[in-house]
Design an enzyme around this catalytic site. Structure first.
Site, mmCIF file in Angstrom:
data_model
loop_
_atom_site.group_PDB
_atom_site.id
_atom_site.type_symbol
_atom_site.label_atom_id
_atom_site.label_comp_id
_atom_site.label_asym_id
_atom_site.label_seq_id
_atom_site.Cartn_x
_atom_site.Cartn_y
_atom_site.Cartn_z
ATOM 1 N N TYR A 1 0.727 -1.108 0.040
ATOM 2 C CA TYR A 1 -0.149 0.150 -0.081
ATOM 3 C C TYR A 1 0.633 1.594 0.062
ATOM 4 O O TYR A 1 0.619 2.053 -0.864
ATOM 5 C CB TYR A 1 -0.893 -0.226 1.179
ATOM 6 C CG TYR A 1 -1.864 1.206 1.364
ATOM 7 C CD1 TYR A 1 -2.634 1.436 0.579
ATOM 8 C CD2 TYR A 1 -1.629 1.964 2.666
ATOM 9 C CE1 TYR A 1 -3.606 2.574 0.604
ATOM 10 C CE2 TYR A 1 -2.441 3.099 2.697
ATOM 11 C CZ TYR A 1 -3.384 3.319 1.491
ATOM 12 O OH TYR A 1 -4.300 4.427 1.853
ATOM 13 N N GLU B 1 -11.982 5.948 4.803
ATOM 14 C CA GLU B 1 -11.164 6.561 6.090
ATOM 15 C C GLU B 1 -12.104 6.595 7.153
ATOM 16 O O GLU B 1 -11.887 6.404 8.580
ATOM 17 C CB GLU B 1 -10.831 7.794 5.588
ATOM 18 C CG GLU B 1 -9.712 7.739 4.764
ATOM 19 C CD GLU B 1 -8.243 7.261 5.384
ATOM 20 O OE1 GLU B 1 -8.269 7.157 6.599
ATOM 21 O OE2 GLU B 1 -7.399 7.035 4.504
ATOM 22 N N TRP C 1 -5.609 0.402 10.080
ATOM 23 C CA TRP C 1 -5.940 0.495 8.845
ATOM 24 C C TRP C 1 -5.535 -0.809 8.089
ATOM 25 O O TRP C 1 -6.340 -1.354 7.139
ATOM 26 C CB TRP C 1 -4.906 1.443 8.070
ATOM 27 C CG TRP C 1 -5.005 1.662 6.840
ATOM 28 C CD1 TRP C 1 -4.082 1.373 5.825
ATOM 29 C CD2 TRP C 1 -6.140 2.215 6.125
ATOM 30 N NE1 TRP C 1 -4.464 1.765 4.508
ATOM 31 C CE2 TRP C 1 -5.835 2.265 4.497
ATOM 32 C CE3 TRP C 1 -7.488 2.666 6.532
ATOM 33 C CZ2 TRP C 1 -6.617 2.781 3.791
ATOM 34 C CZ3 TRP C 1 -8.280 3.357 5.575
ATOM 35 C CH2 TRP C 1 -7.798 3.284 4.266
#
Length: 205
Positions: free
Chosen positions: A40, A62, A70
């Site tokens: 990522y 988000e 995350w």
């Protein structure tokens, strides 16, 4: 997120700003948490994101990440895309109570009713923004004119005047779950700011 603002990255308060990977490349320290984080970091985080669908997806993810790691969102991303019609705002905006209940039973995503409701509310707000230039123009109009890449952990803010302004403007436009810290994380992820540490090979400024 970075402590709070770095979008759910691993507990970076205890990490070095930079790490040297097995390939000899210098990366932001949070990218050392897993192969998923590294991929990522190397391919997406901080790369400018343009277009309604892509930005709607990032804002939605988000919001779902808030309070979670995350990595959870990254690994559930394919399921989120399936659940939310590949983040087609027109489709999601039409979701009703039956769709909410369907999503609440979907173990592939984060089953939080308030966040699911916010995703639908935000899709409806995205459609309204089309009348005044669209989500892309709206979000990118809040990019700072200048931004200095951090050199240390202490230099990474949780929010900025621009993220406060973006959050306020989004709320006024009818969006939900778009606080200034969440929006700064989105600004980092979507390349409105380059917060790759000085020395990271992915930094662009």
């Amino acid at each position: 997120m970075w402590c709070v603002a770095w979008s759910g990255r691993p507990s970076v308060a205890e990490r070095a700003a930079l790490i040297i990977g097995p390939d000899g490349m210098a990366r932001c320290g949070w990218a050392d948490g897993s192969d998923d984080y590294r991929a990522y970091h190397d391919s997406e985080w901080g790369v400018p994101v343009r277009g309604e669908r892509a930005l709607y997806e990032r804002i939605t993810l988000e919001a779902f990440q808030s309070g979670l790691a995350w990595i959870t969102i990254l690994r559930k991303r394919p399921a989120f895309r399936a659940a939310f019609a590949d983040f087609d705002a027109e489709v999601v905006a039409s979701y009703g109570p039956d769709d909410v209940e369907r999503l609440m039973q979907d173990a592939g995503i984060v089953r939080n009713r308030r966040k699911i409701d916010a995703a639908i509310t935000n899709a409806q707000a995205v459609l309204r923004l089309r009348e005044s230039g669209g989500l892309d123009e709206f979000v990118w109009s809040h990019a700072p004119a200048a931004h200095q890449r951090p050199g240390t952990l202490a230099e990474v803010p949780a929010q900025t005047p621009e993220s406060v302004a973006l959050a306020k403007a989004l709320k006024k436009a009818g969006f939900a779950h778009v606080g200034p810290t969440t929006m700064y994380a989105a600004m980092q992820a979507c390349g409105l700011v380059d917060d790759h540490f000085v020395g990271c090979f992915r930094g662009t400024s």
